[in-house]
Structure formats: C-alpha cells, structure tokens
Write a protein that holds these residues in place. Sequence first.
Motif, PDB file in Angstrom:
ATOM      1  N   GLY A 143       5.002  -7.873   9.644  1.00 39.46           N
ATOM      2  CA  GLY A 143       5.136  -7.114   8.404  1.00 39.46           C
ATOM      3  C   GLY A 143       5.786  -5.769   8.658  1.00 39.46           C
ATOM      4  O   GLY A 143       6.581  -5.276   7.855  1.00 39.46           O
ATOM      5  N   LEU A 144       5.461  -5.201   9.809  1.00 42.21           N
ATOM      6  CA  LEU A 144       6.025  -3.903  10.173  1.00 42.21           C
ATOM      7  C   LEU A 144       7.550  -3.965  10.275  1.00 42.21           C
ATOM      8  O   LEU A 144       8.241  -2.985   9.983  1.00 42.21           O
ATOM      9  CB  LEU A 144       5.424  -3.462  11.510  1.00 42.21           C
TER      10      LEU A 144
ATOM     11  N   LEU B 294      -5.187  -6.456   1.147  1.00 40.44           N
ATOM     12  CA  LEU B 294      -3.994  -6.223   0.329  1.00 40.44           C
ATOM     13  C   LEU B 294      -4.116  -4.934  -0.479  1.00 40.44           C
ATOM     14  O   LEU B 294      -3.109  -4.340  -0.868  1.00 40.44           O
ATOM     15  CB  LEU B 294      -3.763  -7.409  -0.617  1.00 40.44           C
ATOM     16  N   ILE B 295      -5.357  -4.480  -0.717  1.00 41.46           N
ATOM     17  CA  ILE B 295      -5.537  -3.269  -1.528  1.00 41.46           C
ATOM     18  C   ILE B 295      -4.906  -2.044  -0.852  1.00 41.46           C
ATOM     19  O   ILE B 295      -4.068  -1.373  -1.470  1.00 41.46           O
ATOM     20  CB  ILE B 295      -7.034  -3.036  -1.849  1.00 41.46           C
ATOM     21  N   PRO B 296      -5.270  -1.737   0.407  1.00 43.65           N
ATOM     22  CA  PRO B 296      -4.578  -0.591   1.023  1.00 43.65           C
ATOM     23  C   PRO B 296      -3.074  -0.798   1.119  1.00 43.65           C
ATOM     24  O   PRO B 296      -2.304   0.175   1.016  1.00 43.65           O
ATOM     25  CB  PRO B 296      -5.213  -0.472   2.414  1.00 43.65           C
ATOM     26  N   GLY B 297      -2.624  -2.043   1.289  1.00 42.64           N
ATOM     27  CA  GLY B 297      -1.190  -2.308   1.327  1.00 42.64           C
ATOM     28  C   GLY B 297      -0.535  -1.926   0.014  1.00 42.64           C
ATOM     29  O   GLY B 297       0.503  -1.256  -0.016  1.00 42.64           O
TER      30      GLY B 297
ATOM     31  N   SER C 199       3.067  -6.199   4.936  1.00 41.48           N
ATOM     32  CA  SER C 199       2.612  -5.579   6.178  1.00 41.48           C
ATOM     33  C   SER C 199       1.085  -5.663   6.291  1.00 41.48           C
ATOM     34  O   SER C 199       0.540  -6.010   7.350  1.00 41.48           O
ATOM     35  CB  SER C 199       3.081  -4.117   6.198  1.00 41.48           C
ATOM     36  N   ALA C 200       0.395  -5.372   5.192  1.00 41.17           N
ATOM     37  CA  ALA C 200      -1.068  -5.462   5.200  1.00 41.17           C
ATOM     38  C   ALA C 200      -1.512  -6.907   5.389  1.00 41.17           C
ATOM     39  O   ALA C 200      -2.485  -7.189   6.090  1.00 41.17           O
ATOM     40  CB  ALA C 200      -1.628  -4.902   3.896  1.00 41.17           C
ATOM     41  N   PHE C 201      -0.761  -7.836   4.797  1.00 34.97           N
ATOM     42  CA  PHE C 201      -1.127  -9.254   4.897  1.00 34.97           C
ATOM     43  C   PHE C 201      -1.067  -9.745   6.341  1.00 34.97           C
ATOM     44  O   PHE C 201      -2.021 -10.337   6.846  1.00 34.97           O
ATOM     45  CB  PHE C 201      -0.195 -10.098   4.016  1.00 34.97           C
TER      46      PHE C 201
END
Lengths: 245, 334
Positions: free
Chosen positions: B58-59, B112-115, B228-230
């Motif tokens: 994701g990065l 996914l929330i912080p993403g 990225s969070a995923f």
Amino acid sequence: MKPLITVDNVHKHFGGTYAARGVSLELYGGEVLALAGDNGAGKSTVIKMISGVYQPDSGTISYQGENITGKNPYEVRDLGIETIYQDLALADNLDVGINIFLGREPMKRRLGFIPVLDRKTMRQEAIRALKDLGIVVNDLSIPVRYLSGGQRQAIAISRAVYWKAKVLIMDEPTAALGVPEQREVKELIGRLKAQGVGIIFISHNLNDIFEVSDRILVLERGRKAGERLISETDEDEVVKLMMGR
Amino acid sequence: MRILRLLTGAWSWLFLLFILIFFEVWSHVTYGRTFFGNIFNAQSILLAATQILMMALGLTFIIISAGIDLSIGFIAGLSAVTMAVVIRALDPHLAPGWSFLAGISAAVLISLIPGFINGWMIAKLKVPSFIGTLGMFGIARGAAFLIADGATVSIRNPVAREFGNGRVIFDLVPIPVLIAIIVTLTFHYLLSSTKFGLYVYAMGGNYASAVRAGVNTTRLTIIIFMISAFTASLMGLFYTGRFSAGAGDAGEPILLNAVAAVFIGGASLTGGSGTIIGTVIGSLIIAVIQFGLVFINVPPFWQFVAVGLVIIIAVLIDQSRDRLTGMSGQEEGA
Ligand SMILES: Nc1ncnc2c1ncn2[C@@H]1O[C@H](COP(=O)(O)OP(=O)(O)OP(=O)(O)O)[C@@H](O)[C@H]1O
Ligand SMILES: [Mg+2]
C-alpha cells in the motif's frame, strides 16, 4: 459568419481589485485574436472566465450562440474549448501518449475479460497527432520531462488538437521558450488557424503578436482600451493603448 | 546507453541474485549444505518478505503519489490486537471458524478508519502527509495499546493458527505467502493497468496535470490511504495468526523496512515513479539479508547496518541513473 466565442460585458473583481470591468470580445474560427496589456491588466482573468476557472460577477459568455456562463472547466473543455496555461500542466513522469490521453484513456481487454489500459493505441495515436502537427519526437516512450520546452508546448497543443478543439486559448505560450522553439509554436499556430481553429493568444511580446495575430485587443486595468486589426495598427499605437493614453 | 539504462533499471534484480548466490556459496563452503535450496530457509525468507511486503504494498501507492504513510506500523498493530480481542471474546460462544472470520473482518474494518482519516486530512485539510500520518501513528498506537489493555492478547483458535502457520500446495507454500501473492497480483494489476493506477502516477508527477485531466484527486487520495491501511492490516492478521497473539507493536519494527523496500524497488522520494514488482524485489532483498546474516552467524544487529547500506546504494543508483543515462529507470511500467 457567426463568432465561436462571444464575451459580453463581463465584470470580475477580487476584493478591491477590479480585474475585468465590462470586457467584451468576439472570436471567429480561423483567426488569431491577441490579448495584450500590462502586468495585471486582466488578460488571464478574462480567459479564465471563458475556460470556466472563474465565474464572472456579471455579463455572459457564449459559445456558438449558446450561453455557457457558469459551466465548470471540464464541461467547457468537453465543448471543444481547450486552454493551455503557462505551466502546461503535463504529467512530467509519464510519456507523450498518456499525456495526450490523460483523463480519456482508451481501454482494451486482456484474456477477453480483464480491462487494461491500451498503451499501444495511445502511443500510436500520439505519433499520428504529433506528425499531423509536423513535430518529431524520437523516443515516445520517455517521460515528457526529458523533452525540450518547445516539444512540451507542442504536446500540450497536440492534446488540444487531438481532441478536436474548436477554440484554443494560449496564455503566454512562448514566454519560457528559446528562439527556435518560439518559432515552432508560432508555426503551429499558423497551421491550426488554417484548419479553422479560433485562437486567443496572450503575449507580452509585440513582435510575436504582430507576427501571428489578425486582431489585437488591448486591456488596461480591467478595461478594454481598444481593439484593432493588426493590418491597421502599429506597435506605437498598441503601446499607447496599453499605457492608457 | 540502452544497456546502461537496462542495467541501472534492473540493478535490484541483479542485487537480489547476487546476495542469494553469495549466501549459497558461503553456506556450501562453511557448512557444506545448501542455503536457499533448504525448504525451511526458503519458507522463512518468504514469510519474512511477506511481512515487509504487506506493509510496503500500500505504501508503494502512497510514495508514487508523492506522499508517505508513517502510520502503517501501528495500523498493523491495531489490526493484530483487534483480531485477537474479538476472537478471544467470541471463542467461548462460537465455533472457531466463525470467531476467526469475525475477528479478521473486524480487524480489517477498524484498520480502514485511520486510513480514511489519513486520506481525508491530507486531501481535504491539505495537511502534509508526513505530519498527518505521524499524528495518526501516535493515535493508532494509543488505540492499539488501549484495546489490548497494554498487554499481549493471546488466543487459542485453531483456525487462526492454521491461517498463520499452515501450508498449502503439496505442503510447500505457507498460507500467508499464498494470500500475499494473490493480493500483490491484484494491486499490481490496479497500479499498472487501470486508469486508477495511472492517475496515481499522474498525481505524483504533477498534481495540476491530474486535476486538469478531471481526476478527482480528493477521492483518489482517500482511496490510496485506505489501500495502505488495508495491506498493513493484513500484516497484522498474519502476525496474530502466526503467534496466536496480538500485540500493539506488531508492525512497528517493520515500518522502516517497508519504506526501504519501496525505495530499493525504484520509487523516488519526489513521487511519480515506483512499481509493485520493484517493491516485491525490495522486500525480498531485505528478507534475504536479514535471514542470511543470521544464517551465517553474523550478530543480528548487523542487519540494520546492512539494510541501511542497501538503502543508500538504492538512492545513489536512483540518482546516477539520471546522470549516467539521462533517464530515470523504473518509470511507470509499460
Ligand atoms: N485569484 C485572484 N485573487 C485575487 N486577485 C487576483 C486573482 N486573480 C487575479 N487577480 C488580480 O487581478 C488583476 C488582474 O490579474 P490578471 O492575472 O488577469 O492579469 P494579467 O493581465 O494576466 O497579468 P500578467 O500579464 O502579469 O499575467 C491583478 O491585479 C491580479 O492581482
Ligand atoms: Mg496573466
């Protein structure tokens, strides 16, 4: 003949700055209209109202007789009014084909069902579009940041041409270029004009203006100071208009 | 020129090959046995590479778009503890398969929330990604430790254990590796062959060009931070599965390696370049170095030095590419 673009008495102010005060103009197919004026005279403001970036406070803008005031930049572009800003806004890390197609990429199917970008078509169409404009780029697979300023300008123009722009607005297209590249761009303008495209050309260089334009409209502190046929005026008169005399 | 361009573009492949041969030869000379040919070694390297790759995947999207995501280490930790806490709470009431499913779903959704917030802050509030995700780094870390109550949350769920330690395909391929391959192929497709991927490159190369082309850059930014969070959350799931325990700092030690993997893989700090395949190679290089050095009995702290050196080499090569060939390799792949 009916005008392609009609700007009727537009006003625009930013806070206390009156950038456009009752500007009107008409642009016909197959002609180059120069917009001249000192720094801050309102040239960029007027063309941004045409391209939908700014909305006029009052007055109207029409395209082929249809009122297009209030449309956003994408809608205006879809009508066939392309604007090339001075910074060009090319994706420097991507190749020529993708830059011409960005936002309208063709797709194909791999294995019959997986949709993928059709890079080959983009590259082939780019070769054709550039060739039509008489531009040679040796390696179309390299990112456009490695191309010359003139070639980059040509890509921005060929994007407009490929999508069949009827109106091309250019804000200081030669300002950042060397002499040979300025020449290329001026030749391009001539060819587009011959194809019936209407062109608005902003420049600070009176030589360029007298070389490529048919008419000139001079702005002075947001007002229209005068409008002349190029064949009936000279640099002295234009400078006087620009200085408000 | 073409040859130089190819060589500098392919250096990471060659480097991977070189270190594999190096450790193989060393192993034969000193121990008289094979290094990579040993199934256990190969599996361990692939598992380590999978950990790095999950965070780096994701990065890669973020770095191509000219941003950075520092929060993924603790998003992985948040995912790991969420999975453990949910499974622990449900195990007495549900069959292990169901509590496992509930655990991984909750972990991914929570991550996914912080993403989403990262993407929204950066796209809407115009917070620089370095600062925004540094803030989220702290928040996700706090949340992870709060959920876990400051401790490691252990579970005894056979399905989770199998998920982290099982092997498939003739008992050869660890399940996390198989999942990682599928996820990697999917994201490779997205980045290299779709409009979505192209717009990520365009946005990183010249933001204005993407806007002008009609790209909804706000939506795009939010989506890539959610990607990225995923992928970071998958790393957390593998962790909890593997150790039958979730820890808030599960992903933290991997963060720098993930960043390194993306740059070794050919991405540039200024955005606009990088590929998934490059990132895979970068992750493998780091995993081979880490495992190989331990294998030949070098004290483990030398790993940090070695990985650090490779990062510097990668950056130097990236810069000399321009000088040597007038070209930058690993551009958006054709
Ligand atoms: N978005 C804006 N906000 C505030 N003021 C603006 C804005 N855009 C233009 N102006 C002001 O409006 C006036 C006209 O600006 P404009 O950019 O149209 O001039 P110009 O003729 O294009 O000048 P130049 O030749 O320097 O490009 C200037 O005084 C400028 O400062
Ligand atoms: Mg201007």
